[in-house]
Scaffold this motif. Structure first.
Motif, PDB file in Angstrom:
ATOM      1  N   ILE A 128       1.974  18.246 -11.765  1.00  0.00           N
ATOM      2  CA  ILE A 128       2.120  19.672 -11.456  1.00  0.00           C
ATOM      3  C   ILE A 128       3.281  20.255 -12.251  1.00  0.00           C
ATOM      4  O   ILE A 128       3.195  21.315 -12.846  1.00  0.00           O
ATOM      5  CB  ILE A 128       2.356  19.876  -9.939  1.00  0.00           C
ATOM      6  CG1 ILE A 128       1.174  19.330  -9.148  1.00  0.00           C
ATOM      7  CG2 ILE A 128       2.550  21.358  -9.637  1.00  0.00           C
ATOM      8  CD1 ILE A 128       1.376  19.311  -7.670  1.00  0.00           C
ATOM      9  N   ILE A 129       4.376  19.481 -12.273  1.00  0.00           N
ATOM     10  CA  ILE A 129       5.551  19.993 -12.975  1.00  0.00           C
ATOM     11  C   ILE A 129       5.310  20.095 -14.463  1.00  0.00           C
ATOM     12  O   ILE A 129       5.759  21.017 -15.120  1.00  0.00           O
ATOM     13  CB  ILE A 129       6.753  19.078 -12.752  1.00  0.00           C
ATOM     14  CG1 ILE A 129       7.026  18.988 -11.269  1.00  0.00           C
ATOM     15  CG2 ILE A 129       7.978  19.572 -13.466  1.00  0.00           C
ATOM     16  CD1 ILE A 129       7.480  17.627 -10.896  1.00  0.00           C
ATOM     17  N   LYS A 161       0.838  -1.208   0.000  1.00  0.00           N
ATOM     18  CA  LYS A 161       0.000   0.000   0.000  1.00  0.00           C
ATOM     19  C   LYS A 161       0.865   1.246   0.000  1.00  0.00           C
ATOM     20  O   LYS A 161       0.589   2.218  -0.693  1.00  0.00           O
ATOM     21  CB  LYS A 161      -0.902  -0.018   1.226  1.00  0.00           C
ATOM     22  CG  LYS A 161      -2.101  -0.930   1.029  1.00  0.00           C
ATOM     23  CD  LYS A 161      -2.906  -1.046   2.312  1.00  0.00           C
ATOM     24  CE  LYS A 161      -4.107  -1.946   2.103  1.00  0.00           C
ATOM     25  NZ  LYS A 161      -4.762  -2.300   3.353  1.00  0.00           N
ATOM     26  N   LYS A 162       1.941   1.190   0.782  1.00  0.00           N
ATOM     27  CA  LYS A 162       2.840   2.347   0.869  1.00  0.00           C
ATOM     28  C   LYS A 162       3.467   2.625  -0.495  1.00  0.00           C
ATOM     29  O   LYS A 162       3.667   3.768  -0.876  1.00  0.00           O
ATOM     30  CB  LYS A 162       3.937   2.078   1.904  1.00  0.00           C
ATOM     31  CG  LYS A 162       3.398   2.198   3.318  1.00  0.00           C
ATOM     32  CD  LYS A 162       4.105   3.302   4.099  1.00  0.00           C
ATOM     33  CE  LYS A 162       3.278   3.764   5.280  1.00  0.00           C
ATOM     34  NZ  LYS A 162       3.360   2.912   6.452  1.00  0.00           N
ATOM     35  N   VAL A 163       3.798   1.512  -1.198  1.00  0.00           N
ATOM     36  CA  VAL A 163       4.400   1.669  -2.518  1.00  0.00           C
ATOM     37  C   VAL A 163       3.452   2.440  -3.423  1.00  0.00           C
ATOM     38  O   VAL A 163       3.833   3.417  -4.077  1.00  0.00           O
ATOM     39  CB  VAL A 163       4.698   0.286  -3.150  1.00  0.00           C
ATOM     40  CG1 VAL A 163       5.357   0.454  -4.496  1.00  0.00           C
ATOM     41  CG2 VAL A 163       5.580  -0.529  -2.221  1.00  0.00           C
ATOM     42  N   ILE A 164       2.198   1.997  -3.419  1.00  0.00           N
ATOM     43  CA  ILE A 164       1.211   2.657  -4.268  1.00  0.00           C
ATOM     44  C   ILE A 164       1.081   4.116  -3.853  1.00  0.00           C
ATOM     45  O   ILE A 164       1.045   5.019  -4.696  1.00  0.00           O
ATOM     46  CB  ILE A 164      -0.155   1.943  -4.171  1.00  0.00           C
ATOM     47  CG1 ILE A 164      -0.003   0.507  -4.666  1.00  0.00           C
ATOM     48  CG2 ILE A 164      -1.209   2.675  -4.990  1.00  0.00           C
ATOM     49  CD1 ILE A 164      -1.207  -0.357  -4.422  1.00  0.00           C
ATOM     50  N   ALA A 165       1.093   4.324  -2.522  1.00  0.00           N
ATOM     51  CA  ALA A 165       0.960   5.694  -2.012  1.00  0.00           C
ATOM     52  C   ALA A 165       2.027   6.585  -2.609  1.00  0.00           C
ATOM     53  O   ALA A 165       1.744   7.668  -3.140  1.00  0.00           O
ATOM     54  CB  ALA A 165       1.073   5.684  -0.503  1.00  0.00           C
ATOM     55  N   VAL A 166       3.247   6.108  -2.549  1.00  0.00           N
ATOM     56  CA  VAL A 166       4.340   6.951  -3.019  1.00  0.00           C
ATOM     57  C   VAL A 166       4.283   7.139  -4.526  1.00  0.00           C
ATOM     58  O   VAL A 166       4.465   8.251  -5.030  1.00  0.00           O
ATOM     59  CB  VAL A 166       5.686   6.365  -2.567  1.00  0.00           C
ATOM     60  CG1 VAL A 166       6.821   7.125  -3.194  1.00  0.00           C
ATOM     61  CG2 VAL A 166       5.789   6.408  -1.062  1.00  0.00           C
ATOM     62  N   LEU A 175       1.677   7.174  -6.374  1.00  0.00           N
ATOM     63  CA  LEU A 175       0.616   8.128  -6.661  1.00  0.00           C
ATOM     64  C   LEU A 175       1.089   9.556  -6.416  1.00  0.00           C
ATOM     65  O   LEU A 175       0.852  10.447  -7.223  1.00  0.00           O
ATOM     66  CB  LEU A 175      -0.590   7.837  -5.770  1.00  0.00           C
ATOM     67  CG  LEU A 175      -1.622   6.881  -6.380  1.00  0.00           C
ATOM     68  CD1 LEU A 175      -2.713   6.596  -5.375  1.00  0.00           C
ATOM     69  CD2 LEU A 175      -2.215   7.507  -7.630  1.00  0.00           C
ATOM     70  N   THR A 176       1.787   9.725  -5.276  1.00  0.00           N
ATOM     71  CA  THR A 176       2.282  11.073  -4.964  1.00  0.00           C
ATOM     72  C   THR A 176       3.193  11.562  -6.067  1.00  0.00           C
ATOM     73  O   THR A 176       3.094  12.710  -6.505  1.00  0.00           O
ATOM     74  CB  THR A 176       3.104  11.058  -3.663  1.00  0.00           C
ATOM     75  OG1 THR A 176       2.945   9.824  -3.036  1.00  0.00           O
ATOM     76  CG2 THR A 176       2.701  12.197  -2.774  1.00  0.00           C
ATOM     77  N   ILE A 177       4.065  10.677  -6.509  1.00  0.00           N
ATOM     78  CA  ILE A 177       5.007  11.088  -7.556  1.00  0.00           C
ATOM     79  C   ILE A 177       4.242  11.486  -8.812  1.00  0.00           C
ATOM     80  O   ILE A 177       4.538  12.487  -9.450  1.00  0.00           O
ATOM     81  CB  ILE A 177       6.016   9.955  -7.857  1.00  0.00           C
ATOM     82  CG1 ILE A 177       6.944   9.785  -6.651  1.00  0.00           C
ATOM     83  CG2 ILE A 177       6.825  10.247  -9.104  1.00  0.00           C
ATOM     84  CD1 ILE A 177       7.864   8.621  -6.738  1.00  0.00           C
ATOM     85  N   ILE A 224       1.279  12.731  -8.981  1.00  0.00           N
ATOM     86  CA  ILE A 224       0.685  14.051  -8.774  1.00  0.00           C
ATOM     87  C   ILE A 224       1.737  15.140  -8.966  1.00  0.00           C
ATOM     88  O   ILE A 224       1.533  16.121  -9.675  1.00  0.00           O
ATOM     89  CB  ILE A 224       0.084  14.140  -7.361  1.00  0.00           C
ATOM     90  CG1 ILE A 224      -1.102  13.190  -7.259  1.00  0.00           C
ATOM     91  CG2 ILE A 224      -0.358  15.568  -7.056  1.00  0.00           C
ATOM     92  CD1 ILE A 224      -1.677  13.071  -5.882  1.00  0.00           C
ATOM     93  N   PHE A 225       2.884  14.889  -8.345  1.00  0.00           N
ATOM     94  CA  PHE A 225       3.966  15.878  -8.442  1.00  0.00           C
ATOM     95  C   PHE A 225       4.337  16.123  -9.896  1.00  0.00           C
ATOM     96  O   PHE A 225       4.440  17.250 -10.348  1.00  0.00           O
ATOM     97  CB  PHE A 225       5.219  15.396  -7.696  1.00  0.00           C
ATOM     98  CG  PHE A 225       5.063  15.375  -6.216  1.00  0.00           C
ATOM     99  CD1 PHE A 225       3.946  15.968  -5.617  1.00  0.00           C
ATOM    100  CD2 PHE A 225       6.017  14.786  -5.409  1.00  0.00           C
ATOM    101  CE1 PHE A 225       3.792  15.952  -4.248  1.00  0.00           C
ATOM    102  CE2 PHE A 225       5.868  14.777  -4.034  1.00  0.00           C
ATOM    103  CZ  PHE A 225       4.749  15.348  -3.460  1.00  0.00           C
ATOM    104  N   THR A 252       4.378  23.294 -15.751  1.00  0.00           N
ATOM    105  CA  THR A 252       5.227  24.474 -15.627  1.00  0.00           C
ATOM    106  C   THR A 252       6.345  24.428 -16.643  1.00  0.00           C
ATOM    107  O   THR A 252       6.676  23.378 -17.178  1.00  0.00           O
ATOM    108  CB  THR A 252       5.847  24.555 -14.231  1.00  0.00           C
ATOM    109  OG1 THR A 252       6.651  23.390 -14.076  1.00  0.00           O
ATOM    110  CG2 THR A 252       4.788  24.613 -13.173  1.00  0.00           C
TER     111      THR A 252
END
Lengths: 342, 376
Positions: free
Chosen positions: A17-18, A2-7, A9-11, A13-14, A21
């Protein structure tokens, strides 16, 4: 899992955003950028780093150059920071302090089209895009030595150094020579006590050594011991005698007990060299040395504890050094030579 | 509504919400300080993801904090708070430097020698804490904070000892090249290597411009191993039992004192390894006189906290933390935000990540409300 997926996903999203720009950081309209990398002290160390940053800010207000800095938190940051500024389109990158000597060589070889400058280091073989900057610290040490010699009442002055080496040697022998010059002028013998405390950070040891010197009859002590030198000033305050500061005007540490300070104006050297660079002068591949002539070392203008007559004499002496009438010695050999020529 | 409750209960959601909250509050702080917060955060992400090099740098810099984080997390599982990771890390660097300077064997003997001596130094240093705790019941936080300072001054002492001190510097000599663990170090600094890399911008970006080293592989393998060790072995079970309830464990026949000592030995070894890998894998490959802690051990505490003491979680927490620090430095030079504000920003983000356990409780609140409605 789950933590793997969490990270992941965060990446994602990041990155989204980038993606929105503009990734390019390069300067438009070819404006020159000058940057500096601090040592571990950080930009607000009220010494070396802040002086250099003042120099860059002065440069920016004089020429409109874009200036910036990066702080190093760990020794492993040096190389990364020197390289990182290259990405941001900096043209000249300052490394503050000899601690970065090896990192500058590596960074300059991976970024051959950029220029690097390092303060307080002189390479045996300087790469063509690197500039070493050294200070003739013996000149300001000579002047404070002269002032100490003229001011002492007990005919005995002291010197406390950090760790023995070429850099602190400039201070020691410049100072010794200044005292010798004053003693010649006054026609009396002045004793110089010299001690090294084997550290730039051991304030208590500096204080203990200074107290011992003061109780042995010295009434003025010059220190070249970096941060530990605060101990020397404290000892002078306790004994109500005089200390001579180093690098910056240290009189605010003990307003009644600091006679003067041997200044090292990193800001002026940074300003001069950066200006030369912007004006298209070839600065790489060499070690530049700065002293009184370039206003990169000296003593403060206001010295409330000093006799005005002594100050005027010191200013006369400064002129003589600038005109090469006196060449202060920087090591034992040149000191012996200087002494015999008096 | 049920769906929202279900989503809120998932740990992934907590982490994401926490990170977003962290950035939100950080951007408020930035605006209050008078900076364009959107631009600042953009610069921060750009600093991390814009080039292969910066991603490589984040990975490189995460290696020591993943390992110290692992060390803290491991000790925490045994009910010990290893605030001494910093000291054990420093001992690791000291002994790696001593061995790296004194010996110069072929790499495949030299590298293990240097790394293991750092590891053993860290283990013994952690062992002191464990021994004092198990034999005399002295609290590990007090002893390890004191030992941190002893390590710092010992490092300064070694840096100034004439055998190791490089004249006219504040540090030691650089360790012998045979101990370097950078990827393809010999080749990439050779003439042929540089010539080859010149034509390949991706490889030259990540190899030539960074200190890419094998440390990260060791860190990941160890995180998986520690996870396995804790969850699937008898010894791991004993250690966890001691952490959960040492009285019950003692009653069940587990030697609590021995396990405390073992736990600190292993935690120390992990921190010491972090130190040794930093010396062998990253420039400047030496130690110099320092007046404050560099923070690799103390950052390990934050990493373990973010990871909620899960060994595998430490890998990602370490990467996140390292990314924040590395990206934060870009903000400093590009936007001109002072490092203090950046540290507040990083602190806020870590703070919110540490608060993740609030989110599932939020789910409970929702559930109660829904339950009431249904009851009505």
């Amino acid at each position: 899992m789950k933590k793997v997926i969490a990270v992941l996903l965060t990446i994602t999203i990041f990155s989204t955003i980038i993606g929105c720009t503009n990734a390019s950081n390069k300067n438009e309209n070819n404006q020159v950028t000058v940057a500096m990398v601090t040592n571990l002290g950080g930009v607000n160390d009220e010494s070396y780093n802040s002086s250099a940053w003042q120099g860059l800010q002065a440069l920016s207000s004089e020429t409109g150059t874009k200036v910036t800095y990066l702080e190093s938190n760990q020794a492993t940051d040096y190389l990364t920071n020197l390289d990182k500024l290259a990405d941001q389109g900096c043209d000249l990158i300052w490394a503050l302090g000899f601690v970065m000597a090896d990192s500058v060589i590596t960074a300059s070889s991976t970024n051959p089209d950029l220029n690097y400058a390092i303060v307080d280091y002189s390479y045996d073989e300087t790469p063509s895009n690197v500039t070493g900057v050294m200070f003739r610290a013996q000149e300001s040490a000579f002047i404070v030595g002269y002032i100490a010699g003229k001011t002492t009442k007990t005919n005995s002055v002291g010197f406390i150094g950090g760790i023995e080496g070429n850099v602190i040697g400039q201070f020691e022998y410049g100072y010794r020579a200044g005292v010798a010059y004053a003693s010649k002028e006054l026609g009396k013998d002045i004793n110089v006590a010299v001690q090294y405390i084997e550290s730039f950070g051991d304030t208590p040891k500096a204080k203990a050594t200074a107290s011992k010197m003061l109780s042995d009859g010295c009434d003025i002590i010059f220190h070249a011991a970096g941060g530990a030198g605060i101990g020397v000033i404290e000892a002078a305050k306790d004994a109500n005698k005089f200390a001579i500061g180093v690098d910056n005007d240290q009189s605010r540490l003990a307003p009644n007990n600091v006679l003067t300070s041997a200044l090292k104006l990193v800001c002026n050297a940074v300003d001069i060299i950066s200006t030369d660079f912007i004006n298209g002068k070839e600065i790489g591949g060499q070690t530049l040395t700065y002293g009184l002539k370039e206003n990169c070392v000296g003593i403060p203008e206001n010295n409330p504890n000093m006799d005005p007559g002594v100050y005027n004499d010191a200013m006369e002496l400064e002129k003589k050094i600038i005109n090469d009438e006196i060449i202060p010695p920087y090591n034992k050999q040149s000191f012996e030579k200087f002494k015999s020529s008096l | 509504m049920q769906l929202i409750i279900k989503i809120l209960r998932k740990p992934i959601t907590s982490t994401i919400i926490a990170i977003l909250c962290g950035f939100f509050v950080a951007s408020i702080i930035l605006s209050l300080a008078g900076y364009n917060s959107i631009q600042t955060i953009n610069v921060m992400f750009n600093g991390v993801f814009s080039r292969p090099k910066s991603i490589a740098n984040v990975i490189i810099k995460s290696t020591p904090i993943i390992l110290t984080g692992l060390s803290v997390a491991f000790a925490f599982k045994t009910g010990l708070f290893n605030i001494g990771a910093e000291g054990q890390y420093i001992m690791g660097t000291i002994f790696a430097v001593i061995m790296g300077i004194q010996f110069d064997f072929v790499p495949y003997i030299q590298v293990p020698l240097v790394i293991f001596s750092g590891m053993i130094a860290g283990a013994l240093y952690g062992g002191i804490v464990g021994l004092l705790k198990s034999k005399f019941g002295i609290h590990e936080v007090i002893t390890s904070i004191m030992l941190n300072w002893i390590a710092l001054y010992m490092s300064n002492f070694i840096a100034n000892t004439s055998v190791f001190h490089k004249p006219n510097t504040t540090g030691t000599y650089v360790i012998n090249e045979s101990s370097f663990t950078q990827v393809l170090y010999k080749w990439k600094t050779s003439r042929a290597g540089i010539a080859y890399l010149k034509n390949n911008s991706f490889l030259s970006d990540i190899l030539l411009r960074t200190d890419l080293n094998y440390g990260i592989i060791i860190a990941i393998v160890l995180a998986i191993f520690i996870s396995f060790f804790l969850l699937k072995t008898t010894k791991g079970f004993e250690l966890r039992a001691v952490g959960l309830n040492n009285h019950a464990s003692e009653f069940a026949g587990i030697d609590v004192k021995k396990n405390i000592l073992h736990s600190m030995l292993i935690a120390g070894a992990l921190s010491g390894l972090a130190g040794a890998l930093t010396i062998t894998g990253m420039s400047p490959h030496n130690i110099s006189t320092i007046s404050v802690f560099e923070g690799n051990g103390l950052n390990g505490l934050s990493v373990a906290l973010i990871a909620n003491s899960s060994p595998i979680g430490c890998i990602f927490a370490g990467l996140l933390f390292s990314g924040l620090i590395y990206g934060g430095q870009s903000v400093q030079s590009e936007v001109g935000v002072p490092s203090e504000i950046i540290n507040i920003m990083i602190g806020t983000i870590v703070f919110f990540v540490a608060l993740t356990r609030l989110i599932p409780q939020l789910a409970n609140v929702f559930e109660k409300k829904v339950g009431k409605k249904n009851a009505n």
